[in-house]
Scaffold this motif. Structure first.
Motif, PDB file in Angstrom:
ATOM      1  N   ARG A 100       0.809  -1.226   0.000  1.00  0.00           N
ATOM      2  CA  ARG A 100       0.000   0.000   0.000  1.00  0.00           C
ATOM      3  C   ARG A 100       0.837   1.267   0.000  1.00  0.00           C
ATOM      4  N   THR A 101       2.160   1.125  -0.006  1.00  0.00           N
ATOM      5  CA  THR A 101       3.050   2.276  -0.050  1.00  0.00           C
ATOM      6  C   THR A 101       3.473   2.537  -1.493  1.00  0.00           C
ATOM      7  N   ALA A 102       3.040   3.673  -2.038  1.00  0.00           N
ATOM      8  CA  ALA A 102       3.365   3.999  -3.424  1.00  0.00           C
ATOM      9  C   ALA A 102       4.849   4.312  -3.578  1.00  0.00           C
ATOM     10  N   ASP A 103       5.352   4.112  -4.777  1.00  0.00           N
ATOM     11  CA  ASP A 103       6.730   4.463  -5.086  1.00  0.00           C
ATOM     12  C   ASP A 103       6.867   5.984  -5.166  1.00  0.00           C
ATOM     13  N   VAL A 104       8.087   6.465  -5.010  1.00  0.00           N
ATOM     14  CA  VAL A 104       8.396   7.886  -5.146  1.00  0.00           C
ATOM     15  C   VAL A 104       9.615   8.018  -6.049  1.00  0.00           C
ATOM     16  N   ASP A 105       9.937   9.245  -6.405  1.00  0.00           N
ATOM     17  CA  ASP A 105      11.050   9.495  -7.304  1.00  0.00           C
ATOM     18  C   ASP A 105      12.363   9.434  -6.528  1.00  0.00           C
ATOM     19  N   ARG A 106      12.702   8.235  -6.097  1.00  0.00           N
ATOM     20  CA  ARG A 106      13.900   7.973  -5.315  1.00  0.00           C
ATOM     21  C   ARG A 106      14.288   6.523  -5.540  1.00  0.00           C
ATOM     22  N   PRO A 107      15.542   6.223  -5.839  1.00  0.00           N
ATOM     23  CA  PRO A 107      15.927   4.827  -6.061  1.00  0.00           C
ATOM     24  C   PRO A 107      15.649   3.967  -4.827  1.00  0.00           C
ATOM     25  N   LEU A 108      15.409   2.693  -5.064  1.00  0.00           N
ATOM     26  CA  LEU A 108      15.320   1.747  -3.953  1.00  0.00           C
ATOM     27  C   LEU A 108      16.738   1.446  -3.480  1.00  0.00           C
ATOM     28  N   ARG A 109      17.011   1.729  -2.213  1.00  0.00           N
ATOM     29  CA  ARG A 109      18.310   1.457  -1.612  1.00  0.00           C
ATOM     30  C   ARG A 109      18.084   0.956  -0.187  1.00  0.00           C
ATOM     31  N   TYR A 110      18.868  -0.028   0.224  1.00  0.00           N
ATOM     32  CA  TYR A 110      18.744  -0.532   1.587  1.00  0.00           C
ATOM     33  C   TYR A 110      18.896   0.599   2.611  1.00  0.00           C
ATOM     34  N   GLU A 111      19.847   1.490   2.355  1.00  0.00           N
ATOM     35  CA  GLU A 111      20.143   2.551   3.317  1.00  0.00           C
ATOM     36  C   GLU A 111      18.978   3.522   3.474  1.00  0.00           C
ATOM     37  N   SER A 112      18.350   3.919   2.364  1.00  0.00           N
ATOM     38  CA  SER A 112      17.234   4.864   2.456  1.00  0.00           C
ATOM     39  C   SER A 112      15.988   4.191   3.016  1.00  0.00           C
ATOM     40  N   LEU A 113      15.782   2.933   2.698  1.00  0.00           N
ATOM     41  CA  LEU A 113      14.652   2.206   3.273  1.00  0.00           C
ATOM     42  C   LEU A 113      14.813   2.076   4.788  1.00  0.00           C
ATOM     43  N   ALA A 114      16.054   1.871   5.231  1.00  0.00           N
ATOM     44  CA  ALA A 114      16.317   1.811   6.673  1.00  0.00           C
ATOM     45  C   ALA A 114      16.025   3.155   7.337  1.00  0.00           C
ATOM     46  N   GLU A 115      16.347   4.246   6.646  1.00  0.00           N
ATOM     47  CA  GLU A 115      16.037   5.562   7.190  1.00  0.00           C
ATOM     48  C   GLU A 115      14.527   5.765   7.303  1.00  0.00           C
ATOM     49  N   ASP A 116      13.769   5.198   6.372  1.00  0.00           N
ATOM     50  CA  ASP A 116      12.307   5.270   6.459  1.00  0.00           C
ATOM     51  C   ASP A 116      11.804   4.548   7.707  1.00  0.00           C
ATOM     52  N   LEU A 132      18.826  -5.037   8.844  1.00  0.00           N
ATOM     53  CA  LEU A 132      20.241  -4.998   9.199  1.00  0.00           C
ATOM     54  C   LEU A 132      20.792  -3.577   9.067  1.00  0.00           C
ATOM     55  N   ARG A 133      20.438  -2.893   7.973  1.00  0.00           N
ATOM     56  CA  ARG A 133      20.894  -1.522   7.808  1.00  0.00           C
ATOM     57  C   ARG A 133      20.318  -0.612   8.894  1.00  0.00           C
ATOM     58  N   THR A 134      19.094  -0.854   9.316  1.00  0.00           N
ATOM     59  CA  THR A 134      18.505  -0.044  10.379  1.00  0.00           C
ATOM     60  C   THR A 134      19.311  -0.190  11.662  1.00  0.00           C
ATOM     61  N   ALA A 135      19.687  -1.429  12.000  1.00  0.00           N
ATOM     62  CA  ALA A 135      20.485  -1.655  13.208  1.00  0.00           C
ATOM     63  C   ALA A 135      21.876  -1.039  13.082  1.00  0.00           C
ATOM     64  N   ILE A 136      22.451  -1.076  11.879  1.00  0.00           N
ATOM     65  CA  ILE A 136      23.775  -0.495  11.658  1.00  0.00           C
ATOM     66  C   ILE A 136      23.714   1.024  11.724  1.00  0.00           C
ATOM     67  N   GLN A 137      22.727   1.616  11.062  1.00  0.00           N
ATOM     68  CA  GLN A 137      22.636   3.069  10.964  1.00  0.00           C
ATOM     69  C   GLN A 137      22.061   3.724  12.212  1.00  0.00           C
ATOM     70  N   HIS A 138      21.279   2.953  12.986  1.00  0.00           N
ATOM     71  CA  HIS A 138      20.639   3.484  14.201  1.00  0.00           C
ATOM     72  C   HIS A 138      20.786   2.460  15.333  1.00  0.00           C
ATOM     73  N   PRO A 139      22.000   2.250  15.799  1.00  0.00           N
ATOM     74  CA  PRO A 139      22.250   1.171  16.771  1.00  0.00           C
ATOM     75  C   PRO A 139      21.463   1.304  18.069  1.00  0.00           C
ATOM     76  N   GLY A 140      21.133   2.517  18.467  1.00  0.00           N
ATOM     77  CA  GLY A 140      20.387   2.671  19.710  1.00  0.00           C
ATOM     78  C   GLY A 140      18.903   2.428  19.570  1.00  0.00           C
ATOM     79  N   LEU A 141      18.449   2.224  18.347  1.00  0.00           N
ATOM     80  CA  LEU A 141      17.018   2.066  18.093  1.00  0.00           C
ATOM     81  C   LEU A 141      16.555   0.622  18.233  1.00  0.00           C
ATOM     82  N   VAL A 142      17.453  -0.325  17.952  1.00  0.00           N
ATOM     83  CA  VAL A 142      17.071  -1.735  17.873  1.00  0.00           C
ATOM     84  C   VAL A 142      17.597  -2.489  19.087  1.00  0.00           C
TER      85      VAL A 142
END
Length: 265
Positions: A58-74, A100-110
């Motif tokens: 149900r989440t529409a695409d946007v004008d941004r490449p699919l990347r693990y790093e940006s999806l983790a930021e979402d 995995l990227r979420t835990a790497i990029q935001h270690p205090g969150l997970v």
């Protein structure tokens, strides 16, 4: 069930159950519905927060490449909006890379991390599997019309006509080389790796991944005091395609999430 505006993406998420939050991240071409077979078991012990990643469900695409790093930021931004920290995170395949990227990029969150059928580097897949994935394009999406994944997408996607585009965008993601071994080795988050015994990822890569997390280096001792904090499970009689539907999966996930850290068992 609601939408949240994060990083220019209108992300769909839904909640089930009660207790400590467990965030669920689906695989490629999937949606939150992928967890339906195991959701009741998980919801007996956890408040589940499942979301549809960019361009999926149900989440529409946007004008941004699919990347693990940006999806983790979402994912991190959504949890920030929900005022959640110290969550448990479970990701499958594509969602495992995002987790995995979420835990790497935001270690205090997970708090604890569960990765199901997930490699830590692009070449962690069997060569023939990787070759098929990177060769995907809009024509591959057209060939997949009428499959259960396509039928679900047609039913719930904001723009059902984007199905071929999702395949092309996903292939662009999968073609990008990556190797997160150094970041995995530095990860402090207790992690459970789960694979099928006939997965799309060879057991040699599984062993390397577990080794990076401190596993498989020594005997745990009679009382288990030398057991690593992270864990490994290989589920028999399953494949990459059906591991997410198996009742064996919550059977290994829930004990890992509830067992006290530093206690053998």
């Amino acid at each position: 069930m609601a939408y949240a505006e994060v990083n220019g993406v209108r992300i769909w998420y839904e909640t089930h159950g009660s207790g400590r939050p467990l965030v669920l991240l689906h695989g490629g071409y999937g949606a939150t519905e992928d967890f339906a077979p195991i959701r009741p078991a998980l919801a007996t012990r956890r408040r589940l927060i499942a979301l549809d990643l960019q361009g999926h469900g149900r989440t529409a695409d946007v004008d941004r490449p699919l990347r693990y790093e940006s999806l983790a930021e979402d994912v991190a931004a959504l949890l920030g909006q929900l005022d959640l920290t110290g969550v448990d995170l479970l990701g499958y395949s594509l969602g495992g890379g995002v987790a995995l990227r979420t835990a790497i990029q935001h270690p205090g969150l997970v708090r604890r991390l569960v990765l199901v059928s997930t490699p830590y580097r692009q070449r962690g897949w069997y060569p023939q599997v990787l070759a098929a994935m990177v060769a995907q394009d809009e024509r591959a999406g057209d060939r997949m019309r009428g499959t259960p994944a396509h039928e679900l997408y047609q039913r719930i996607a904001p723009r059902p006509q984007d199905w071929p585009r999702l395949w092309a965008r996903s292939a662009d993601l999968l073609r990008r080389d990556y190797d997160w071994s150094a970041e995995v080795a530095a990860l402090d988050t207790p992690t459970l790796l789960v694979y099928a015994d006939a997965d799309a990822i060879p057991v040699t890569h599984v062993a390397e991944f577990y080794g990076l997390l401190g596993g498989g280096r020594r005997d745990a001792g009679r009382d288990g005091t030398d057991r690593p904090v992270s864990r490994l499970a290989v589920l028999p009689g399953l494949t990459h395609a059906d591991i997410l539907t198996s009742p064996a999966l919550p059977g290994v996930v829930l004990p890992f999430l509830t067992h006290p850290l530093g206690v053998p068992g």
